[in-house]
Write a protein that holds these residues in place. Structure first.
Motif, short mmCIF file in Angstrom:
data_model
loop_
_atom_site.label_atom_id
_atom_site.label_comp_id
_atom_site.label_asym_id
_atom_site.label_seq_id
_atom_site.Cartn_x
_atom_site.Cartn_y
_atom_site.Cartn_z
N UNK C 7 27.01 33.14 30.76
CA UNK C 7 28.04 32.30 31.35
C UNK C 7 28.98 31.72 30.31
N UNK C 12 32.59 36.35 30.97
CA UNK C 12 32.20 35.85 32.29
C UNK C 12 33.39 35.39 33.14
N UNK C 13 34.29 34.50 32.58
CA UNK C 13 35.43 34.08 33.40
C UNK C 13 36.27 35.26 33.87
N UNK C 16 34.45 37.02 36.60
CA UNK C 16 34.41 36.17 37.80
C UNK C 16 35.75 36.22 38.53
N UNK C 17 36.82 36.06 37.78
CA UNK C 17 38.16 36.07 38.35
C UNK C 17 38.43 37.41 39.04
N UNK C 20 36.47 37.57 42.23
CA UNK C 20 37.06 36.69 43.25
C UNK C 20 38.31 37.32 43.84
N UNK C 21 39.14 37.88 42.95
CA UNK C 21 40.38 38.51 43.42
C UNK C 21 40.05 39.65 44.38
N UNK C 24 38.76 38.23 47.82
CA UNK C 24 39.73 37.55 48.68
C UNK C 24 40.88 38.46 49.09
N UNK C 27 39.66 40.76 51.77
CA UNK C 27 39.61 40.13 53.09
C UNK C 27 41.01 40.06 53.70
#
Lengths: 309, 198, 227
Positions: C7, C12-13, C16-17, C20-21, C24, C27
């Motif tokens: 982490x 990690x960031x 993660x980003x 997430x992209x 979302x 969706x």
């Protein structure tokens, strides 16, 4: 300086100077004029009273009546009485009291009230003008002349539509033209202005400066027509004498007064020429009012740096 | 704090509009009709609640260095969902609201609640906080638009209630009127409920 | 490598980003796909309904049925009687209504500048392009309560059956000038239109748009009739 104003002597003199204009307005448009002015005064009084009755020593100032009379004089003669009341309430509440009352307002309260109703009720404010009475006893024997409607045709409107010359320059000067209550007669306004200057009620610099700059910029923007015609038509003369000279909302320094005057003149002509609205004076004055502290500050700091050198 | 407290604090005591002066731009833009305000308010409530919930749900895994980006991403996603929903199901209102639905993304209240509440609290609390903040915002919109629609059109929710004697106040239809109505609202609320501290 | 130290890494960031992209946006993409057809269908429907209603008067006369029933029969009536075409050298959408092999009227999609932004309108013309048969403004950004009143029925209805073509028109100058009178007055001359009070610029924008665009349209029409 505020010492003198708070005694309200000055305000009385402004009211005296408005009397001939009011009589002339009655002559032109009938006794209804007086009702318009009276309604404005009553509601101005009530509004100011509601703001200050809780405070110690709160008294309604003479300035409230001056504001109310001035705003009523800028309304057209056919105006419904309740709009006159709205104009007075807005003038006092939003033009003066929310800024902290007399002496601390940033904008000229009367012009602020007029602008509010002008934008709110364009129909009532710009469409129906009545032809003035002529001869003797004129409007003194009538309530109002509502039959002689002249729709949408003040001098300024005609100018915009390209119809020139329905009313001559002399008509515009003496004031036998349709228009708002107080603004028709340039001659009487000039006389009132002279009275204000000689009784040391108002300064002459803003009057002369604004008038000169309106003439100059008119000559630039409308080179074909006589600039005097523009000065004498619309609300410009009335505004020059009674609005630009408002001691509270005008700048304090001498040089800044001249800048202020030229700015008003330029903006008036500019707005009349390029914007949606036929009358530009009130917007010009409000804009110049909002620049007033900046002008004062700028001139002051410039003169300070000049002195150091 | 109980769930009820959270709601009351975020909706009234710390109302985003009159206490924190956030979300003013949209309060000025969409308040000319009550129906627009209501739909806008519902959209904001939806976005606030669900974005708060989502952010709070994954708050343990969000790296600090990119948390703002993640929050914006989540908020944007919900706003676009609202936009698509309106376009597909309420096309007339979507047309009237125009670009303002998309601009919920830039509404400061959403970022504010995400940063101040959702990133530090439990999902359910964040959901309630979001609903509360959104309700407070909607309340302000409705009050402003009530005055503006009543004076500007003589109607409420599109139903004419003033007779033919009524004259519409054009200034109330234009955006500037929202400025001074909002200012008066904040003024009255401050005087009535928050005694000025010296 | 423990979870905690992972982490803390730079990777990690970013991962993660990225995740997430993907989640979302995925969706959203699914949602959009789902309602895309509905949105487009609605837009097309409302547009076609305007065209049909503008051309409904000549159509209903030719078919001897009431305009109301014609509009009720929307997708069918549109597909049967209205055809999209074009005029030579004119990049506007042009529609015509045809029944029993006669062209009954045209409808042209026009646009122009308003006070705050562009406006788009549909104007129905007689088959010889001499007379306006109807006007609908379907996109505008004018001031609500003032300029936006150009969308009101009474204002638009004033343009019905106005013969706009000049008798002595020459190239590029075929259309008569409109003339404005204050709201509430009755027109005494054929080209007079009641202006909307407090919205001078918007009102003149409408007539300017009509004049300019109909000029172009008529030029194109002449090109078609006498190539």
């Amino acid at each position: 300086m505020f010492e003198r104003i708070l005694k309200q002597q000055i305000m009385n003199k402004v009211l005296y100077s408005l009397v001939p204009l009011m009589l002339f307005a009655i002559y032109l448009f009938g006794w209804r004029v007086l009702a318009v002015v009276a309604v404005a005064n009553i509601f101005a009084y009530i509004t100011e009273y509601l703001f200050i009755y809780k405070k110690k020593g709160g008294k309604v100032s003479m300035a409230a009546f001056v504001t109310a009379t001035l705003v009523a004089m800028t309304l057209p003669p056919t105006i419904p009485l309740w709009i006159s009341a709205v104009a007075a309430i807005i003038s006092i509440a939003f033009g003066k009291m929310v800024f902290g009352g007399f002496g601390t307002n940033m904008f000229n309260p009367a012009i602020l009230g007029r602008t509010f109703v002008y934008i709110s009720f364009p129909n009532q404010m710009t469409i129906s003008w009545i032809k003035p009475f002529t001869g003797f006893p004129g409007g003194f024997s009538f309530w109002s002349n509502s039959k002689a409607m002249e729709t949408g045709a003040t001098i300024l409107n005609q100018q915009r539509m390209g119809v020139v010359g329905l009313h001559s320059l002399t008509d515009a000067f003496t004031g036998i033209v349709p228009g708002s209550l107080g603004e028709t007669s340039a001659l009487l306004i000039i006389l009132s202005g002279l009275y204000l200057i000689f009784s040391k009620t108002a300064k002459w610099q803003p009057m002369l400066g604004t008038a000169a700059s309106i003439l100059i910029f008119n000559a630039i923007f409308y080179p074909a027509s006589n600039p005097l015609y523009f000065l004498f038509s619309g609300g410009a003369m009335f505004g020059i004498v009674f609005m630009t000279t408002d001691p509270v909302s005008q700048p304090k320094g001498k040089i800044s007064l001249w800048i202020y005057a030229v700015l008003i003149g330029f903006l008036t002509v500019f707005i009349r020429r390029f914007s949606l609205f036929a009358e530009g004076f009130m917007f010009a004055l409000l804009l110049a009012n909002s620049f007033m502290p900046l002008i004062d500050y700028g001139v002051e700091s410039l003169s300070k740096t000049g002195a150091k050198k | 704090m109980t769930k009820k407290d959270i709601f009351i604090v975020s909706a009234f005591k710390e109302n985003s509009v009159w206490r924190q002066i956030l979300g003013i731009c949209s309060a000025l833009a969409v308040t000319n009709l009550m129906m627009n305000s209501l739909i806008m308010g519902l959209g904001v409530i939806f976005c606030l609640a669900l974005s708060g919930f989502t952010i709070s749900l994954i708050r343990a895994w969000i790296p600090r260095s990119v948390r703002m980006m993640v929050q914006t991403l989540i908020i944007a996603a919900y706003v676009i969902i609202v936009d698509i929903f309106l376009q597909a199901n309420l096309p007339l209102i979507s047309k009237q609201l125009g670009p303002y639905v998309g601009l919920i993304i830039t509404n400061c209240i959403l970022m504010g609640r995400a940063e101040a509440f959702a990133s530090q609290n439990k999902p359910l609390d964040s959901l309630i906080d979001g609903v509360g903040a959104g309700a407070g915002y909607t309340l302000v919109l409705l009050v402003i638009s009530f005055i503006r629609e009543l004076f500007g059109f003589g109607s409420i929710f599109g139903i004419k209630i003033m007779g033919s004697w009524w004259t519409n106040w054009s200034i109330m239809v234009m955006a500037p009127s929202a400025f001074f109505i909002l200012a008066m609202l904040i003024w009255i609320i401050n005087v009535k409920f928050y005694k000025a501290k010296a | 490598m423990s979870d905690k130290s992972f982490k803390d890494t730079m990777l990690y960031p970013i991962l993660f980003m990225l995740a997430a992209c993907i989640v979302f946006v995925g969706v959203l993409a699914i949602m959009y796909r789902g309602s895309e057809a509905k949105i487009r269908a609605y837009k097309q429907d409302s547009y076609q309904k305007i065209v049909l209603s503008l051309l409904s008067e000549p159509l209903s006369q030719a078919l001897s049925m009431k305009p109301f029933y014609l509009l009720q029969d929307y997708p069918n009536a549109y597909n049967t009687y209205i055809t999209e075409s074009s005029l030579p050298g004119l990049d506007r959408r042009v529609f015509y209504a045809k029944a029993e092999d006669t062209i009954l009227g045209y409808c042209v999609d026009i646009g122009g500048k308003g006070l705050w932004g562009t406006m788009r309108a549909l104007v129905a013309m007689s088959p010889d392009f001499k007379t306006i048969k109807g006007l609908a403004i379907y996109e505008q950004m004018e001031t609500p309560g003032l300029g936006a009143r150009i969308g009101e029925e009474w204002f638009l209805a004033q343009f019905n059956d106005i013969q706009v073509l000049k008798l002595d028109g020459n190239a590029g100058n075929y259309i008569n000038d409109f003339e404005y009178i204050p709201e509430g007055q009755t027109a005494s001359k054929p080209m007079q239109i009641q202006q909307i009070t407090g919205a001078t610029i918007t009102s003149t924008s409408v007539t300017r748009m009509l004049k300019d665009e109909l000029n172009l349209t008529y030029t194109a029409y002449l090109r078609q009739v006498q190539p």
